[in-house]
Design an enzyme around this catalytic site. Sequence first.
Site, PDB file in Angstrom:
ATOM      1  N   ARG A   8       0.883  -1.311   0.131  1.00 38.62           N
ATOM      2  CA  ARG A   8      -0.039   0.011   0.065  1.00 38.62           C
ATOM      3  C   ARG A   8       0.851   1.357   0.056  1.00 38.62           C
ATOM      4  O   ARG A   8       1.100   1.981  -0.927  1.00 38.62           O
ATOM      5  CB  ARG A   8      -1.046   0.137   1.117  1.00 38.62           C
ATOM      6  CG  ARG A   8      -2.216   0.699   1.112  1.00 38.62           C
ATOM      7  CD  ARG A   8      -1.937   2.281   1.297  1.00 38.62           C
ATOM      8  NE  ARG A   8      -1.296   2.604   2.761  1.00 38.62           N
ATOM      9  CZ  ARG A   8      -1.158   3.791   3.166  1.00 38.62           C
ATOM     10  NH1 ARG A   8      -1.127   4.924   2.370  1.00 38.62           N
ATOM     11  NH2 ARG A   8      -0.585   3.920   4.156  1.00 38.62           N
ATOM     12  N   ASP A   9       1.566   1.536   1.187  1.00 43.82           N
ATOM     13  CA  ASP A   9       2.319   2.705   1.228  1.00 43.82           C
ATOM     14  C   ASP A   9       3.475   2.922   0.395  1.00 43.82           C
ATOM     15  O   ASP A   9       3.965   3.750  -0.161  1.00 43.82           O
ATOM     16  CB  ASP A   9       2.557   3.099   2.554  1.00 43.82           C
ATOM     17  CG  ASP A   9       2.899   4.569   2.864  1.00 43.82           C
ATOM     18  OD1 ASP A   9       2.610   5.314   1.989  1.00 43.82           O
ATOM     19  OD2 ASP A   9       3.342   4.963   4.119  1.00 43.82           O
ATOM     20  N   HIS A 200       4.432   4.900  12.549  1.00 42.60           N
ATOM     21  CA  HIS A 200       4.638   5.005  11.115  1.00 42.60           C
ATOM     22  C   HIS A 200       5.433   6.116  10.912  1.00 42.60           C
ATOM     23  O   HIS A 200       5.054   7.146  10.576  1.00 42.60           O
ATOM     24  CB  HIS A 200       3.319   5.248  10.824  1.00 42.60           C
ATOM     25  CG  HIS A 200       3.185   5.013   9.159  1.00 42.60           C
ATOM     26  ND1 HIS A 200       2.733   4.034   8.381  1.00 42.60           N
ATOM     27  CD2 HIS A 200       3.673   6.065   8.251  1.00 42.60           C
ATOM     28  CE1 HIS A 200       2.774   4.089   7.127  1.00 42.60           C
ATOM     29  NE2 HIS A 200       3.402   5.352   7.125  1.00 42.60           N
ATOM     30  N   HIS A 202       8.414   7.867   8.480  1.00 38.26           N
ATOM     31  CA  HIS A 202       8.834   8.137   7.283  1.00 38.26           C
ATOM     32  C   HIS A 202      10.362   8.791   7.388  1.00 38.26           C
ATOM     33  O   HIS A 202      10.701   9.218   8.312  1.00 38.26           O
ATOM     34  CB  HIS A 202       8.138   9.081   6.288  1.00 38.26           C
ATOM     35  CG  HIS A 202       6.952   8.641   5.815  1.00 38.26           C
ATOM     36  ND1 HIS A 202       6.243   8.920   4.480  1.00 38.26           N
ATOM     37  CD2 HIS A 202       6.141   7.520   6.137  1.00 38.26           C
ATOM     38  CE1 HIS A 202       5.157   8.186   4.369  1.00 38.26           C
ATOM     39  NE2 HIS A 202       5.188   7.337   5.193  1.00 38.26           N
ATOM     40  N   CYS A 233       4.498  10.103   0.529  1.00 33.58           N
ATOM     41  CA  CYS A 233       3.215  10.744   0.388  1.00 33.58           C
ATOM     42  C   CYS A 233       2.971  11.475  -0.506  1.00 33.58           C
ATOM     43  O   CYS A 233       3.475  12.502  -0.617  1.00 33.58           O
ATOM     44  CB  CYS A 233       2.896  11.193   1.637  1.00 33.58           C
ATOM     45  SG  CYS A 233       1.158  12.164   1.809  1.00 33.58           S
ATOM     46  N   ASN A 242       9.037   5.140   3.534  1.00 32.17           N
ATOM     47  CA  ASN A 242       8.676   4.388   4.602  1.00 32.17           C
ATOM     48  C   ASN A 242      10.569   4.217   5.275  1.00 32.17           C
ATOM     49  O   ASN A 242      11.066   4.003   4.523  1.00 32.17           O
ATOM     50  CB  ASN A 242       7.926   3.370   4.722  1.00 32.17           C
ATOM     51  CG  ASN A 242       6.402   3.700   4.469  1.00 32.17           C
ATOM     52  OD1 ASN A 242       5.640   4.096   5.236  1.00 32.17           O
ATOM     53  ND2 ASN A 242       6.372   3.390   3.023  1.00 32.17           N
TER      54      ASN A 242
END
Length: 303
Positions: A8-9, A200, A202, A233, A242
């Site tokens: 996903r990310d 979470h 980055h 993002c 990430n």
Amino acid sequence: MLTDVTLRDGLQSLPTVVPTQRKIELVQELIAAGCSRLEVASFVHQKLVPTMADADTLCTQLPRGRGVAYGGVVLDVRGMHRFMAADLDWAGVVVAASDTFLARNQRCDKAGALERIAGIEQLRRGSRVRISGYIGCCFVCPYEGAIDPARVGELCDALLQLGVDDIYLADTIGRGTPPATRRLLDEVLRRVPLDRLGVHFHDTYGQAIANLDVALLAGVRRVDAAASGLGGCMFAPGASGNVASEDVLTLFDGHGLATGIDARRVAQIGQSLCRELGLPNFSNASRALLAAQEILNTGGNRE
């Protein structure tokens, strides 16, 4: 507990759309490496995030019944209906500590985002689905600047009142530092039970592992990461990927925390994916693990 967010990310903000079948192969590879909790999709409009347009199809093909839990991001009730049909295990809902960021990202303010989460929470009642509440821009907003930890704490209170099962603090643009992480945790842990808190991070400014070390020392055990540090993002200018799974697993090992995940296999998975996509491998641990493996394979002879 490490949640792999590569699918996903890690893939969401790419200019290249990864085929569904390749995503399924990636899921299988990550499971074989020991990953048992994977965030695989984002249930949003395909015009906003074309790389996630195959979310519904992808979820019908996921390998099931291996003790693996799957999750996806949901921003509104419409997305939650899709999520429920996909039969995943947990939904990630999102609010941010910045109204400007929310306006550009979700076209609402904090009150609007919380109202949407309330609707999502209603839909999941009576089901086995869990809800993870993510608070974005916990340290710095790209538009509003530094964020007061008290503002994050208030959002934690609001999310718990809505009924979320756990809360993740998200450093959306990677501007957190170890001292700022400590201040934020001091605020949040007065409100959120330790076993319901996750992070979470980055790695835009290279601080993710240092920040994570602070969180681990404080007792936090829920961590998101992506193979080779992929991701970022799309709604935050300059935000890079990430924190890398391989780096996180190395740090976990240093803390004596067992995950059952083979860091070397994750490194191989990430390196292969980076080559396919024409992207650099952002993980320091991955490069070291792969180099060590090459030496073992060649017996130290590079000729």
